[in-house]
Design an enzyme around this catalytic site. Structure first.
Site, short mmCIF file in Angstrom:
data_model
loop_
_atom_site.label_atom_id
_atom_site.label_comp_id
_atom_site.label_asym_id
_atom_site.label_seq_id
_atom_site.Cartn_x
_atom_site.Cartn_y
_atom_site.Cartn_z
N GLU A 137 40.08 9.44 -19.77
CA GLU A 137 39.46 8.21 -20.27
C GLU A 137 40.17 7.68 -21.52
OE1 GLU A 137 37.58 6.92 -18.28
OE2 GLU A 137 36.32 8.41 -17.27
N HIS A 186 32.01 9.89 -25.44
CA HIS A 186 31.52 9.71 -24.07
C HIS A 186 30.87 11.00 -23.59
CE1 HIS A 186 31.33 8.98 -19.79
NE2 HIS A 186 32.26 9.88 -19.51
N HIS A 215 27.65 12.76 -20.60
CA HIS A 215 26.91 12.61 -19.34
C HIS A 215 25.45 13.05 -19.56
CE1 HIS A 215 30.91 13.31 -16.88
NE2 HIS A 215 30.93 12.20 -17.60
N GLU A 221 11.59 3.29 -33.81
CA GLU A 221 12.82 3.22 -34.61
C GLU A 221 14.03 2.72 -33.82
OE1 GLU A 221 13.24 5.21 -38.02
OE2 GLU A 221 11.20 4.42 -38.10
N HIS A 245 26.93 7.49 -14.22
CA HIS A 245 28.02 8.29 -14.79
C HIS A 245 27.69 8.81 -16.19
CE1 HIS A 245 32.61 8.79 -15.45
NE2 HIS A 245 31.95 9.46 -16.36
P1 13P Z 1 38.26 14.30 -18.71
O1 13P Z 1 38.15 15.78 -18.42
O2 13P Z 1 39.56 13.71 -18.20
O3 13P Z 1 38.01 14.00 -20.17
O4 13P Z 1 37.14 13.56 -17.87
C1 13P Z 1 35.79 13.84 -18.06
C2 13P Z 1 34.93 12.65 -17.83
O5 13P Z 1 33.81 12.65 -18.25
C3 13P Z 1 35.48 11.49 -17.10
O6 13P Z 1 34.67 10.36 -17.21
ZN ZN Z 2 32.59 10.91 -17.72
#
Ligand code: 13P
Ligand code: ZN
Length: 274
Positions: free
Chosen positions: A115, A139, A141, A169, A210
């Site tokens: 990413e 980023h 999940h 809040e 995602h």
């Molecule tokens: P990477 O291992 O390449 O960082 O990918 C993980 C991920 O969350 C892709 O969206």
């Molecule tokens: Zn991801």
């Protein structure tokens, strides 16, 4: 000073480990980057061993010559604290912002996250939008936020309003709201362009089915934002799971009063009547 002893690297590791403990990073899920200050890179210059120049996969001219800490593709957040040199590294961008080279870490054949285009395009947008204040892009999940992308309309207005209603809040922590990206193939330039467009207005971009991207000035602010949004999402999942809908909630007029007292601006597009 040794790279691993510097404050900026210790902050990076701390965030990675905190995110892992929250359960936001199964396997290699998620990635983290930080735009390093000139004085910080100065502290470790003697330990940098630049490798070959490689393509970023997009162009970020405003970031030419900057250094970044970035997690490795396929590397596990679980290991950020345990095996730091292998899990992340320092990369330098060329003057045009089209190539990078690894200067430290990412040992054993590591490469920056897939990413990287999204991270760098977000950094470039934030450099301008925040006047250089924002330095961290994160980023992950997170379960509840992802779950909501299956049941709520994928609209900025709806996600923002629903999350704001879950904790008083929230509109103070993210008064600009949150953006939502429809499902897209991850890892490329197209999703990077869509995300960085949203980052012009917001500090949070949710990727349908995602995960989530957050931007902030430092590690605490960025983690805190992620944590707040995901906690609001968890409350909403519980409310929806109880099956009877909301009996009462925070109404548009309440948000307007809150905005006055807390001196935040809340866009009327989020305060629609149901
Ligand atoms: P990477 O291992 O390449 O960082 O990918 C993980 C991920 O969350 C892709 O969206
Ligand atoms: Zn991801």
């Amino acid at each position: 000073m040794k790279v691993l002893d510097t404050e900026f690297v210790r902050g990076f590791i701390q965030l990675g480990d905190d995110g892992w403990k929250q359960g936001w990073h199964e396997r290699n899920g998620g990635n983290l980057s930080c735009r390093i200050r000139p004085e910080e890179i100065g502290e470790v210059k003697d330990q940098l061993t630049p490798g070959e120049w490689l393509d970023i996969g997009t162009s970020v001219p405003k970031l030419g010559g900057e250094y970044f800490l970035v997690t490795g593709t396929g590397r596990y957040f679980q290991n950020v604290a345990r095996k730091p040199e292998e899990s992340f590294g320092i990369v330098e961008l060329d003057g045009a912002g089209e190539k990078y080279r690894i200067c430290w870490g990412l040992t054993n054949g590591g490469r920056p996250t897939s990413e990287l285009p999204s991270h760098l395009m977000n950094h470039e947008v934030k450099l301008v939008a925040s006047g250089g204040r924002h330095r961290v892009i994160y980023h992950c999940h997170p379960v509840n936020t992802i779950a909501l992308t299956f049941v709520l309309p994928l609209k900025d207005e709806v996600f923002t309003r629903e999350l704001w209603e879950m904790m008083t809040e929230c509109p103070v922590v993210f008064p600009e709201g949150v953006g939502v990206v429809d499902w897209m193939v991850p890892g490329g330039r197209d999703i990077a362009v869509a995300t960085s467009e949203l980052m012009k207005k917001y500090n949070v971009a949710i990727w349908a089915h995602h995960g989530m991207f957050c931007s902030g000035a430092d590690f605490d602010e960025t983690f805190g934002l992620m944590h707040t949004v995901e906690k609001a999402a968890e409350i909403l999942v519980k409310v929806l799971s109880m099956g009877q809908g909301k009996r009462q909630t925070i109404e548009p007029g309440d948000f307007r009063e809150l905005a006055k007292d807390f001196k935040v601006e809340l866009d009327e597009k989020f305060l629609y009547e149901r």
